[in-house]
Design a protein around this motif. Structure first.
Motif, PDB file in Angstrom:
ATOM      1  N   LEU A 285       0.755  -1.198   0.073  1.00 22.55           N
ATOM      2  CA  LEU A 285      -0.320   0.111   0.105  1.00 22.55           C
ATOM      3  C   LEU A 285       0.885   1.243   0.012  1.00 22.55           C
ATOM      4  CD1 LEU A 285      -2.530  -1.167   2.728  1.00 22.55           C
ATOM      5  CD2 LEU A 285      -2.962  -1.032  -0.082  1.00 22.55           C
ATOM      6  N   SER A 286       1.907   1.298   0.511  1.00 23.86           N
ATOM      7  CA  SER A 286       2.772   2.499   0.917  1.00 23.86           C
ATOM      8  C   SER A 286       4.131   1.923   0.954  1.00 23.86           C
ATOM      9  CB  SER A 286       2.291   3.533   1.849  1.00 23.86           C
ATOM     10  OG  SER A 286       3.284   4.512   2.243  1.00 23.86           O
ATOM     11  N   ARG A 287       4.931   1.851   0.067  1.00 28.14           N
ATOM     12  CA  ARG A 287       6.520   1.374   0.049  1.00 28.14           C
ATOM     13  C   ARG A 287       7.022   2.336   0.982  1.00 28.14           C
ATOM     14  NH1 ARG A 287       9.896  -1.977  -3.863  1.00 28.14           N
ATOM     15  NH2 ARG A 287       8.239  -3.147  -3.792  1.00 28.14           N
ATOM     16  N   ASN A 288       6.850   3.683   0.881  1.00 30.86           N
ATOM     17  CA  ASN A 288       7.817   4.679   1.645  1.00 30.86           C
ATOM     18  C   ASN A 288       7.334   4.579   3.247  1.00 30.86           C
ATOM     19  OD1 ASN A 288       9.086   5.656  -0.674  1.00 30.86           O
ATOM     20  ND2 ASN A 288       7.403   7.303  -1.140  1.00 30.86           N
ATOM     21  N   ARG A 289       6.214   4.388   3.353  1.00 33.36           N
ATOM     22  CA  ARG A 289       5.741   4.513   4.869  1.00 33.36           C
ATOM     23  C   ARG A 289       6.419   3.081   5.460  1.00 33.36           C
ATOM     24  NH1 ARG A 289       1.430   2.234   8.008  1.00 33.36           N
ATOM     25  NH2 ARG A 289       0.876   3.193   9.580  1.00 33.36           N
ATOM     26  N   PHE A 290       6.295   2.060   4.694  1.00 29.15           N
ATOM     27  CA  PHE A 290       6.947   0.758   5.191  1.00 29.15           C
ATOM     28  C   PHE A 290       8.382   1.060   5.457  1.00 29.15           C
ATOM     29  CE2 PHE A 290       9.374  -3.063   4.101  1.00 29.15           C
ATOM     30  CZ  PHE A 290       9.094  -4.069   5.085  1.00 29.15           C
ATOM     31  N   ARG A 291       9.042   1.837   4.437  1.00 30.83           N
ATOM     32  CA  ARG A 291      10.577   1.849   4.494  1.00 30.83           C
ATOM     33  C   ARG A 291      10.695   2.944   5.777  1.00 30.83           C
ATOM     34  NH1 ARG A 291      11.254   2.688  -1.955  1.00 30.83           N
ATOM     35  NH2 ARG A 291      12.293   0.645  -2.176  1.00 30.83           N
ATOM     36  N   THR A 292      10.083   3.729   5.985  1.00 32.92           N
ATOM     37  CA  THR A 292      10.375   4.676   7.099  1.00 32.92           C
ATOM     38  C   THR A 292       9.944   4.217   8.362  1.00 32.92           C
ATOM     39  OG1 THR A 292       9.639   6.660   5.627  1.00 32.92           O
ATOM     40  CG2 THR A 292       9.450   6.886   8.117  1.00 32.92           C
ATOM     41  N   ARG A 293       9.140   3.146   8.533  1.00 33.87           N
ATOM     42  CA  ARG A 293       8.693   2.487   9.788  1.00 33.87           C
ATOM     43  C   ARG A 293       9.837   1.560  10.163  1.00 33.87           C
ATOM     44  NH1 ARG A 293       3.284  -0.682   9.842  1.00 33.87           N
ATOM     45  NH2 ARG A 293       4.476  -1.876   8.228  1.00 33.87           N
ATOM     46  N   LEU A 294      10.217   0.580   9.070  1.00 33.57           N
ATOM     47  CA  LEU A 294      11.420  -0.324   9.105  1.00 33.57           C
ATOM     48  C   LEU A 294      12.674   0.290   9.697  1.00 33.57           C
ATOM     49  CD1 LEU A 294      12.548  -3.255   8.793  1.00 33.57           C
ATOM     50  CD2 LEU A 294      13.129  -2.373   6.410  1.00 33.57           C
ATOM     51  N   ARG A 295      13.036   1.591   8.991  1.00 33.62           N
ATOM     52  CA  ARG A 295      14.293   2.048   9.292  1.00 33.62           C
ATOM     53  C   ARG A 295      14.149   2.710  10.801  1.00 33.62           C
ATOM     54  NH1 ARG A 295      18.377   5.412   6.833  1.00 33.62           N
ATOM     55  NH2 ARG A 295      17.824   4.449   4.553  1.00 33.62           N
ATOM     56  N   SER A 296      12.958   3.218  11.386  1.00 29.70           N
ATOM     57  CA  SER A 296      12.940   3.965  12.539  1.00 29.70           C
ATOM     58  C   SER A 296      12.853   2.474  13.685  1.00 29.70           C
ATOM     59  CB  SER A 296      11.511   4.597  12.680  1.00 29.70           C
ATOM     60  OG  SER A 296      11.516   4.831  14.129  1.00 29.70           O
ATOM     61  N   ASP A 297      12.447   1.542  13.251  1.00 32.36           N
ATOM     62  CA  ASP A 297      12.185   0.570  14.314  1.00 32.36           C
ATOM     63  C   ASP A 297      13.309  -0.374  14.437  1.00 32.36           C
ATOM     64  OD1 ASP A 297       9.555   1.351  14.779  1.00 32.36           O
ATOM     65  OD2 ASP A 297       8.960  -0.495  13.676  1.00 32.36           O
ATOM     66  N   LEU A 298      14.044  -0.431  13.251  1.00 40.15           N
ATOM     67  CA  LEU A 298      15.219  -1.439  13.379  1.00 40.15           C
ATOM     68  C   LEU A 298      16.496  -0.310  13.937  1.00 40.15           C
ATOM     69  CD1 LEU A 298      17.114  -3.715  13.075  1.00 40.15           C
ATOM     70  CD2 LEU A 298      17.509  -3.091  10.593  1.00 40.15           C
ATOM     71  N   THR A 299      16.289   0.951  13.906  1.00 38.55           N
ATOM     72  CA  THR A 299      17.243   1.772  14.488  1.00 38.55           C
ATOM     73  C   THR A 299      17.051   1.883  16.022  1.00 38.55           C
ATOM     74  OG1 THR A 299      17.636   3.234  12.513  1.00 38.55           O
ATOM     75  CG2 THR A 299      18.153   4.288  14.842  1.00 38.55           C
ATOM     76  N   GLN A 300      15.885   1.541  16.418  1.00 32.28           N
ATOM     77  CA  GLN A 300      15.701   1.607  17.930  1.00 32.28           C
ATOM     78  C   GLN A 300      16.054   0.247  18.572  1.00 32.28           C
ATOM     79  OE1 GLN A 300      14.136   3.472  19.959  1.00 32.28           O
ATOM     80  NE2 GLN A 300      12.316   4.666  18.862  1.00 32.28           N
ATOM     81  N   VAL A 301      15.858  -0.838  17.725  1.00 32.59           N
ATOM     82  CA  VAL A 301      16.693  -2.170  18.254  1.00 32.59           C
ATOM     83  C   VAL A 301      18.028  -2.004  18.280  1.00 32.59           C
ATOM     84  CG1 VAL A 301      16.847  -4.806  17.327  1.00 32.59           C
ATOM     85  CG2 VAL A 301      14.670  -3.537  17.270  1.00 32.59           C
ATOM     86  N   PHE A 302      18.798  -1.373  17.298  1.00 32.43           N
ATOM     87  CA  PHE A 302      20.254  -1.349  17.466  1.00 32.43           C
ATOM     88  C   PHE A 302      20.494  -0.521  18.434  1.00 32.43           C
ATOM     89  CE2 PHE A 302      20.904  -2.078  12.523  1.00 32.43           C
ATOM     90  CZ  PHE A 302      20.920  -3.292  12.608  1.00 32.43           C
ATOM     91  N   THR A 303      19.842   0.545  18.994  1.00 27.64           N
ATOM     92  CA  THR A 303      20.053   1.355  20.185  1.00 27.64           C
ATOM     93  C   THR A 303      19.915   0.584  21.316  1.00 27.64           C
ATOM     94  OG1 THR A 303      19.129   3.478  18.751  1.00 27.64           O
ATOM     95  CG2 THR A 303      19.349   3.585  21.441  1.00 27.64           C
ATOM     96  N   ALA A 304      18.995  -0.308  21.331  1.00 28.46           N
ATOM     97  CA  ALA A 304      18.734  -1.096  22.351  1.00 28.46           C
ATOM     98  C   ALA A 304      19.860  -1.827  22.737  1.00 28.46           C
ATOM     99  CB  ALA A 304      17.382  -1.795  22.383  1.00 28.46           C
ATOM    100  N   LEU A 305      20.498  -2.612  21.536  1.00 24.93           N
ATOM    101  CA  LEU A 305      21.729  -3.406  21.360  1.00 24.93           C
ATOM    102  C   LEU A 305      22.821  -2.741  22.093  1.00 24.93           C
ATOM    103  CD1 LEU A 305      23.096  -5.966  20.754  1.00 24.93           C
ATOM    104  CD2 LEU A 305      23.403  -5.181  18.539  1.00 24.93           C
ATOM    105  N   ARG A 306      23.098  -1.289  21.693  1.00 25.27           N
ATOM    106  CA  ARG A 306      24.168  -0.633  22.334  1.00 25.27           C
ATOM    107  C   ARG A 306      24.077  -0.417  23.706  1.00 25.27           C
ATOM    108  NH1 ARG A 306      26.287   3.868  18.249  1.00 25.27           N
ATOM    109  NH2 ARG A 306      27.923   3.522  19.293  1.00 25.27           N
ATOM    110  N   ARG A 307      22.810  -0.219  24.209  1.00 24.99           N
ATOM    111  CA  ARG A 307      22.235   0.111  25.723  1.00 24.99           C
ATOM    112  C   ARG A 307      22.581  -1.055  26.458  1.00 24.99           C
ATOM    113  NH1 ARG A 307      17.906   3.060  24.399  1.00 24.99           N
ATOM    114  NH2 ARG A 307      16.516   1.077  24.832  1.00 24.99           N
ATOM    115  N   GLY A 308      22.415  -2.101  25.873  1.00 29.03           N
ATOM    116  CA  GLY A 308      22.677  -3.168  26.842  1.00 29.03           C
ATOM    117  C   GLY A 308      21.221  -3.783  27.070  1.00 29.03           C
TER     118      GLY A 308
END
Length: 343
Positions: A285-308
């Motif tokens: 339905l919206s590839r741009n929205r999907f990409r934005t959400r994926l980038r935001s959420d995976l960045t959050q996960v990587f941040t959680a990894l670095r935070r421990g």
């Protein structure tokens, strides 16, 4: 054309892991908006286990190169791609094609991997991390003090879900075989043996008033028991049909049955909610929205990894040419975390 050679694993049809083929060729040339990523780590997920049986819901026709996600370095970039992207480490969710030394990816689908995070570490958290994050926060909205049930708490997605839920302040009940219980207890999880216990009865004893969320990758008839575990206001997140992995017949049928149950439950006058999660939902339905959400959420996960808050769970690392062995290991049910393939 790059001087390096392409190595990729081909799934030729419904085969045992030993039926996978290794193919050599030329490294692809990126077109406009594309890059070639030199793979540093890719993984074995449940999707590939289903694909080799012809059981994944929307897999492409055989033969094809499997590989749901990857981490690597941008080797070359096509027209219209920022020049400074070359040489950077990135992650990508591709569904198929990741089991290769070099992978063509749309530049818009790349997510930067933070400095100091290794390729194998990051790989364990691409599809598994995004899936866990979105189910926990976007679907169930889990909050501190709530109680959740995670089926397969030692698995690829399950182990990330457990850690993210604990970081959110939730109490976690996790199902796993007995050999994983000590490790789960060490994290503060209450383990339930899915092989010998009456799982539903055991969970009801632990949470007589019901639980706030259940994350169920098993599917099948047991999904009814998961629904009944919910407290008023609770959410069931169904995200797979592992119980039908070896079934015969239509590969779409198990998913359609789950969707039918979800629709029916949500149509009933009750204070509970059910949803069927798929990481690709909304992309058409919206590839741009999907990409934005994926980038935001995976960045959050990587941040959680670095935070421990999250630890990368690497079950094993094997070279790409030993993909058959890696697939056997992932299917064995004896490992915790993710089996990773390296070039």
């Amino acid at each position: 054309m790059n001087a390096e050679g392409l190595v990729e694993v081909v799934l030729p049809g419904k085969v045992e892991p030993e039926g996978l083929r290794i193919r050599h060729g030329a490294v692809p040339t990126p077109g406009p908006g594309q890059v070639v990523v030199r793979m540093e780590a890719t993984g074995v997920s449940f999707a590939e286990q289903q694909m080799r049986r012809g059981r994944y819901y929307d897999q492409p026709p055989f033969p094809f190169v499997p590989g749901y996600d990857l981490v690597g370095t941008v080797l070359t970039a096509g027209e219209g791609v920022a020049a400074d992207l070359t040489g950077t480490r990135v992650a990508a969710l591709v569904k198929v094609g990741g089991w290769a030394s070099h992978v063509l990816v749309d530049a818009a689908d790349l997510v930067p991997v933070p400095d100091g995070v290794g390729a194998a570490e990051a790989e364990t958290l691409v599809v598994n991390g995004v899936t866990a994050w979105q189910m926990l926060h976007r679907k169930a909205g889990v909050r501190a003090g709530q109680t959740v049930v995670v089926y397969g708490a030692n698995g690829g997605v399950g182990s990330v879900l457990v850690q993210l839920a604990m970081a959110a302040g939730a109490k976690v009940i996790g199902t796993a075989s007995e050999r994983h219980h000590d490790a789960l207890r060490a994290q503060g999880v209450t383990p339930v043996d899915h092989r010998t216990d009456d799982v539903a009865a055991r969970i009801r004893a632990l949470a007589p008033g019901g639980v706030d969320a259940v994350f169920d990758h098993v599917g099948g008839p047991g999904i009814v028991g998961s629904w009944r575990l919910l407290a008023p206001g609770g959410t069931l997140v169904s995200y797979g049909s592992a119980s039908t992995r070896d079934a015969e017949g239509s590969r779409q049928a198990p998913v359609l049955k789950l969707l039918g149950r979800v629709w029916l439950w949500n149509a009933l006058p009750n204070r509970r909610r059910a949803c069927f999660y798929n990481v690709w939902a909304g992309r058409a339905l919206s590839r741009n929205r999907f990409r934005t959400r994926l980038r935001s959420d995976l960045t959050q996960v990587f941040t959680a990894l670095r935070r421990g808050d999250v630890t990368a769970r690497i079950a094993a690392e094997l070279p790409l040419t030993r993909a058959a062995e890696a697939l056997r290991l992932a299917e064995s049910g004896t490992v915790a975390g993710k089996v990773v393939l390296n070039p």
